[in-house]
Design an enzyme around this catalytic site. Sequence first.
Site, PDB file in Angstrom:
ATOM      1  N   LYS A  64     -22.196 -37.114  91.331  1.00 24.45           N
ATOM      2  CA  LYS A  64     -22.968 -38.214  91.904  1.00 24.45           C
ATOM      3  C   LYS A  64     -22.277 -38.969  93.052  1.00 24.45           C
ATOM      4  CE  LYS A  64     -26.193 -37.808  90.493  1.00 24.45           C
ATOM      5  NZ  LYS A  64     -26.923 -36.516  90.795  1.00 24.45           N
ATOM      6  N   GLY A  97     -22.029 -37.450  96.202  1.00 22.21           N
ATOM      7  CA  GLY A  97     -22.459 -36.900  97.490  1.00 22.21           C
ATOM      8  C   GLY A  97     -22.329 -35.388  97.595  1.00 22.21           C
ATOM      9  N   THR A 117     -24.441 -32.931  96.765  1.00 21.59           N
ATOM     10  CA  THR A 117     -25.617 -32.227  97.294  1.00 21.59           C
ATOM     11  C   THR A 117     -25.622 -32.294  98.825  1.00 21.59           C
ATOM     12  OG1 THR A 117     -26.752 -33.105  95.347  1.00 21.59           O
ATOM     13  CG2 THR A 117     -28.123 -32.025  97.007  1.00 21.59           C
ATOM     14  N   TRP A 118     -25.296 -33.451  99.337  1.00 21.33           N
ATOM     15  CA  TRP A 118     -25.239 -33.656 100.788  1.00 21.33           C
ATOM     16  C   TRP A 118     -24.160 -32.750 101.405  1.00 21.33           C
ATOM     17  CZ3 TRP A 118     -23.451 -38.911 103.331  1.00 21.33           C
ATOM     18  CH2 TRP A 118     -23.810 -38.906 104.679  1.00 21.33           C
ATOM     19  N   HIS A 169     -16.778 -29.681  90.190  1.00 23.08           N
ATOM     20  CA  HIS A 169     -16.582 -31.077  89.791  1.00 23.08           C
ATOM     21  C   HIS A 169     -15.262 -31.223  89.023  1.00 23.08           C
ATOM     22  CE1 HIS A 169     -20.366 -32.520  91.179  1.00 23.08           C
ATOM     23  NE2 HIS A 169     -21.113 -31.981  90.245  1.00 23.08           N
ATOM     24  N   SER A 187     -25.718 -44.165  89.778  1.00 21.41           N
ATOM     25  CA  SER A 187     -26.352 -42.903  90.139  1.00 21.41           C
ATOM     26  C   SER A 187     -26.317 -41.941  88.948  1.00 21.41           C
ATOM     27  CB  SER A 187     -25.625 -42.301  91.346  1.00 21.41           C
ATOM     28  OG  SER A 187     -26.260 -41.136  91.773  1.00 21.41           O
ATOM     29  N   TYR A 239     -18.271 -41.255 100.925  1.00 20.55           N
ATOM     30  CA  TYR A 239     -19.725 -41.292 101.085  1.00 20.55           C
ATOM     31  C   TYR A 239     -20.155 -42.432 102.012  1.00 20.55           C
ATOM     32  CZ  TYR A 239     -24.650 -41.424  99.596  1.00 20.55           C
ATOM     33  OH  TYR A 239     -26.031 -41.427  99.562  1.00 20.55           O
ATOM     34  N   LYS A 245     -32.043 -42.544  95.839  1.00 16.39           N
ATOM     35  CA  LYS A 245     -32.212 -43.540  96.897  1.00 16.39           C
ATOM     36  C   LYS A 245     -31.289 -43.273  98.078  1.00 16.39           C
ATOM     37  CE  LYS A 245     -33.680 -47.688  94.407  1.00 16.39           C
ATOM     38  NZ  LYS A 245     -33.246 -49.060  94.059  1.00 16.39           N
TER      39      LYS A 245
HETATM   40  P1  A3P Z   1     -28.175 -42.238  94.441  1.00 21.50           P
HETATM   41  O1  A3P Z   1     -28.414 -41.910  93.020  1.00 21.50           O
HETATM   42  O2  A3P Z   1     -27.354 -43.483  94.619  1.00 21.50           O
HETATM   43  O3  A3P Z   1     -29.405 -42.266  95.269  1.00 21.50           O
HETATM   44  P2  A3P Z   1     -24.518 -35.722  93.946  1.00 21.50           P
HETATM   45  O4  A3P Z   1     -25.121 -34.929  95.011  1.00 21.50           O
HETATM   46  O5  A3P Z   1     -23.025 -35.663  93.907  1.00 21.50           O
HETATM   47  O6  A3P Z   1     -25.181 -35.464  92.642  1.00 21.50           O
HETATM   48  O7  A3P Z   1     -24.800 -37.252  94.318  1.00 21.50           O
HETATM   49  C1  A3P Z   1     -26.091 -37.757  94.241  1.00 21.50           C
HETATM   50  C2  A3P Z   1     -26.225 -38.983  95.104  1.00 21.50           C
HETATM   51  O8  A3P Z   1     -26.260 -38.584  96.487  1.00 21.50           O
HETATM   52  C3  A3P Z   1     -27.533 -39.681  94.831  1.00 21.50           C
HETATM   53  O9  A3P Z   1     -27.281 -41.061  95.074  1.00 21.50           O
HETATM   54  C4  A3P Z   1     -28.435 -39.053  95.859  1.00 21.50           C
HETATM   55  O10 A3P Z   1     -29.587 -39.807  96.145  1.00 21.50           O
HETATM   56  C5  A3P Z   1     -27.508 -38.971  97.060  1.00 21.50           C
HETATM   57  N1  A3P Z   1     -27.896 -37.940  98.025  1.00 21.50           N
HETATM   58  C6  A3P Z   1     -28.462 -36.729  97.779  1.00 21.50           C
HETATM   59  N2  A3P Z   1     -28.663 -36.069  98.923  1.00 21.50           N
HETATM   60  C7  A3P Z   1     -28.217 -36.856  99.929  1.00 21.50           C
HETATM   61  C8  A3P Z   1     -28.173 -36.718 101.343  1.00 21.50           C
HETATM   62  N3  A3P Z   1     -28.651 -35.641 101.934  1.00 21.50           N
HETATM   63  N4  A3P Z   1     -27.637 -37.725 102.068  1.00 21.50           N
HETATM   64  C9  A3P Z   1     -27.160 -38.824 101.456  1.00 21.50           C
HETATM   65  N5  A3P Z   1     -27.197 -39.021 100.118  1.00 21.50           N
HETATM   66  C10 A3P Z   1     -27.711 -38.053  99.353  1.00 21.50           C
END
Ligand code: A3P
Length: 342
Positions: A87, A89, A91-92, A149, A179, A237, A308
Amino acid sequence: MGLLTVTDTTLPNQEETVTESTEFEKNQKRYKELIASFPHEKGWRPKNPLIQYGGHWLMQPRIEGCMYAQEFFQARPTDLLLCSYPKTGTTWLKALTFAISNRSRFNDSTNPLLKRNPHELVPYIEIEFAFFPNVDALKDKENTLFATHLPHGLLPESVARSGCKMVYIWRDPKDTFISMWIFYQKQKTHDGPLNSLEESFDMFCRGLSSNGPYLDHVLTYWKAYQENPDQILFLKYEKMRADPLLYVKRLAEFMGYGFTAEEEKEGIVDKVVNLCSFDTLKNLESNQGEKNMENRPSSFANSAFFRKGEIGDWQNYLTPEMAARIDGLMVEKLKGSGLLEW
Ligand code: A3P
């Protein structure tokens, strides 16, 4: 269990189905026996224990996957390992590294990111590599992107031996906690109810969370980064959200896929940033509603990975006292490391 259909040609019309164990399954019993002797604690879902391994708390399948990766994952010098606490970042980062390294292979309409969740494109060494070895990204020997992770101390030895590069991303623990807690609420199949926010928060602060203690996780990579700054790119992040263009260029440079002056002039960096932006990915059909990953089962719909994407959403959930507790922990843990000022 992998299913293999065997047809005996000497017996026409008779088909027999035999089961063939995967490499992971052949070793799983041994892992389970070892894990049974490790300290167990109730998890955020009380029926789903957290188990201590290498100074960190993980869930049973993740330790099994970790042990398998430690034994069998062969990192190559050209691989890139994306490392993160859940959680923060991931995925980004998966989307960005995929878009950067594959930008010459696809155009604006053919990029797989438009159809698939980023997690399908960059496999975790302790999840897909162990449990789902048939996913495309693992069968594709040209794929050099992997994720984890796991804390630094639990990485397979081949990672250090190969000298492959790593990228680590971290995030304000308050937003990370929120998150995570909300993410768990979206879990479709699970072992019973989730603790209240207050109970989960207390556990998070005491280090009892998946791959926790969170700040120790960050410190394991910070230490590795300080010892070997050329091997690890350290990202935050919040900083990336503030100036994605700058960090995407830095990331590409580090990966050995730096943007040429011409590409910059043509707006290719902006295209990567836009393709991987929270709004773009969240609104893709593949990441909407109840759509699931196509390549493997998951107890989370693709949409759960996009909530979000804001900084400071914790303010809508945590009391000032709770925030002060985490902030105090940050100072206590990170003091003297250089990370507080970083
Ligand atoms: P929030 O729950 O605060 O919205 P992970 O990818 O490590 O699981 O982290 C998830 C967090 O990254 C979530 O935060 C998610 O909304 C946010 N997130 C997912 N894709 C993103 C992107 N492309 N850019 C920025 N934040 C992103």
